[in-house]
Design an enzyme around this catalytic site. Structure first.
Site, short mmCIF file in Angstrom:
data_model
loop_
_atom_site.label_atom_id
_atom_site.label_comp_id
_atom_site.label_asym_id
_atom_site.label_seq_id
_atom_site.Cartn_x
_atom_site.Cartn_y
_atom_site.Cartn_z
N LYS A 13 0.83 -1.22 0.00
CA LYS A 13 0.00 0.00 0.00
C LYS A 13 0.86 1.26 0.00
O LYS A 13 0.59 2.19 -0.75
CB LYS A 13 -0.92 0.04 1.23
CG LYS A 13 -1.89 -1.11 1.36
CD LYS A 13 -2.88 -0.90 2.47
CE LYS A 13 -2.27 -0.81 3.84
NZ LYS A 13 -1.70 -2.06 4.35
N ARG A 88 -9.60 0.97 9.22
CA ARG A 88 -9.18 -0.42 9.47
C ARG A 88 -10.28 -1.21 10.15
O ARG A 88 -10.12 -2.41 10.37
CB ARG A 88 -7.95 -0.41 10.36
CG ARG A 88 -6.65 -0.75 9.64
CD ARG A 88 -5.55 -0.65 10.66
NE ARG A 88 -4.33 -1.32 10.35
CZ ARG A 88 -3.24 -0.73 9.89
NH1 ARG A 88 -3.28 0.54 9.55
NH2 ARG A 88 -2.14 -1.42 9.74
N ARG A 127 12.42 -8.18 3.52
CA ARG A 127 12.59 -6.73 3.74
C ARG A 127 13.40 -6.46 5.00
O ARG A 127 14.32 -5.65 5.00
CB ARG A 127 11.20 -6.07 3.84
CG ARG A 127 11.28 -4.56 3.88
CD ARG A 127 9.92 -3.94 3.74
NE ARG A 127 9.09 -4.14 4.93
CZ ARG A 127 7.77 -4.07 4.94
NH1 ARG A 127 7.12 -3.82 3.84
NH2 ARG A 127 7.10 -4.22 6.05
N ARG A 139 11.43 -1.57 11.91
CA ARG A 139 10.23 -1.27 12.69
C ARG A 139 10.03 -2.32 13.77
O ARG A 139 10.17 -3.52 13.49
CB ARG A 139 9.02 -1.24 11.76
CG ARG A 139 8.62 0.14 11.35
CD ARG A 139 7.58 0.10 10.27
NE ARG A 139 6.32 -0.52 10.69
CZ ARG A 139 5.22 -0.54 9.95
NH1 ARG A 139 5.23 0.03 8.76
NH2 ARG A 139 4.13 -1.09 10.39
N ARG A 150 -0.64 -8.96 13.34
CA ARG A 150 -1.22 -7.89 12.52
C ARG A 150 -2.10 -8.48 11.42
O ARG A 150 -3.15 -7.93 11.08
CB ARG A 150 -0.11 -7.02 11.90
CG ARG A 150 0.56 -6.12 12.94
CD ARG A 150 1.91 -5.62 12.46
NE ARG A 150 1.82 -4.69 11.36
CZ ARG A 150 2.82 -4.42 10.52
NH1 ARG A 150 3.98 -5.05 10.67
NH2 ARG A 150 2.66 -3.55 9.56
P1 AMP Z 1 0.74 0.46 9.53
O1 AMP Z 1 1.99 1.25 9.36
O2 AMP Z 1 -0.40 1.00 8.74
O3 AMP Z 1 0.94 -1.01 9.35
O4 AMP Z 1 0.30 0.66 11.07
C1 AMP Z 1 1.14 0.28 12.13
C2 AMP Z 1 0.32 0.13 13.39
O5 AMP Z 1 -0.31 1.38 13.71
C3 AMP Z 1 -0.82 -0.87 13.29
O6 AMP Z 1 -0.38 -2.20 13.54
C4 AMP Z 1 -1.73 -0.36 14.39
O7 AMP Z 1 -1.28 -0.70 15.66
C5 AMP Z 1 -1.62 1.14 14.25
N1 AMP Z 1 -2.61 1.69 13.30
C6 AMP Z 1 -2.36 2.29 12.11
N2 AMP Z 1 -3.50 2.67 11.52
C7 AMP Z 1 -4.49 2.30 12.34
C8 AMP Z 1 -5.90 2.40 12.27
N3 AMP Z 1 -6.52 2.96 11.21
N4 AMP Z 1 -6.62 1.90 13.30
C9 AMP Z 1 -6.03 1.34 14.36
N5 AMP Z 1 -4.70 1.20 14.50
C10 AMP Z 1 -3.93 1.68 13.48
#
Ligand code: AMP
Length: 304
Positions: A13, A88, A127, A139, A150
């Protein structure tokens, strides 16, 4: 343009969002990036989110909805945005609908990148190994263990959005297992076909136009071409196994319906014109026939 990119972690994404940013000059709004920035800055939101993020669970809906509500108010988001990692959950999607409705803004499409899970684990492992090799910081939630968590929360809480947006006729599904370039081209093709009918219709109906009827008349052929193109692009992508529109996006559907109506009208107009022509011909023949006995009588009297 306002888009949502939907897909499990590691689906690509972020990469595709970056490309769309360059192509369309709109901003990428990633809740993950915003939360990481909040954690790094030690803000109250960051403190709240830190452990949740590290565990691979989701941050509470109200926290991310608040972040997005503030962010889309900023001037750089006026031209459009790509939501990456938001919504989400279904409540987040409903909150977004409400936010957009209040601002009279329309969501153009939801692009789902579909990938298979075993490939995701491999992708993340590669990665992480590459980042470690380059000496880059990895990360905290990019480990295979947290990734599994996740993915589980994606399946349970985020995947229902596929149905949610499919029902709203906003969903475009792209095969995320293709190369980055192929995914980009598939997205571009579908978006171009989606956006074209609207811009052509707008160009065909300038604000100074006298009547709505005239504007509609001009916009119809453009809509017809756009719908045709959208259908063609979707067909082409589907053939290549790259994209499927679960349900035709509303704008394309609308355009197609408009085109159908216009064609029907035109057809009935042609039928009516033909009927009128035939009526005229019949009338002329009848007139001639009526004149015939009179002429014959005249001839007879002359002879006598
Ligand atoms: P991402 O970089 O999008 O994979 O997000 C990393 C982490 O941030 C996720 O595993 C969640 O813990 C939190 N997070 C990001 N976006 C959301 C969202 N829309 N709702 C809830 N938690 C989020």
């Amino acid at each position: 343009m306002r888009l949502i990119l939907l897909g499990p972690p590691g689906a690509g994404k972020g990469t595709q969002a970056q490309r769309l940013v360059h192509k369309h000059g709109i901003v990428q709004l990633s809740t993950g990036d915003m939360l990481r920035a909040a954690v790094a800055a030690g803000t109250p939101i960051g403190l709240k989110a830190k452990d949740i993020m590290a565990s691979g669970a989701l941050v509470p809906d109200e926290v991310v909805v608040g972040i997005i509500a503030d962010r889309i108010e900023e001037p750089d988001a006026k031209k459009g945005f790509i939501l990456d990692g938001f919504p989400r959950t279904v409540p987040q999607a409903e909150a977004l609908d409400e936010l957009l409705r209040k601002k009279h803004l329309k969501l153009d499409a939801v692009v789902e990148l579909r990938v298979n899970e075993s490939a995701l684990l491999e992708r993340v492992e590669t990665r992480v190994a590459q980042m470690r090799e380059r000496g880059e910081e990895v990360r905290i939630d990019d480990t295979p263990e947290v990734l599994s968590k996740r993915l589980a929360s994606y399946r349970a809480q985020t995947e229902p959005l596929v149905h949610y947006y499919s029902e709203k006729r906003k969903l475009i599904t792209i095969d995320g297992m293709m190369t980055i370039e192929q995914v980009t081209s598939a997205i571009n093709r579908v978006l171009a076909a989606l956006i074209e009918p609207e811009s052509s219709a707008r160009a065909a109906a300038p604000s100074g136009m006298k009547t709505a009827k005239r504007a509609a008349k001009k916009a119809k052929p453009a809509a017809k071409t756009g719908a045709k193109k959208a259908a063609k692009a979707a067909k082409k992508s589907a053939k290549a196994g790259s994209a499927t529109t679960k349900k035709a996006p509303k704008s394309a559907g609308k355009a197609a319906r408009g085109a159908k109506k216009a064609a029907k009208k035109a057809k009935s107009r042609t039928v009516a014109a033909k009927a009128a022509k035939t009526r005229n011909k019949t009338r002329k023949v009848a007139k001639k026939a009526a004149k015939r006995p009179a002429k014959a009588a005249k001839r007879l009297t002359k002879r006598r």
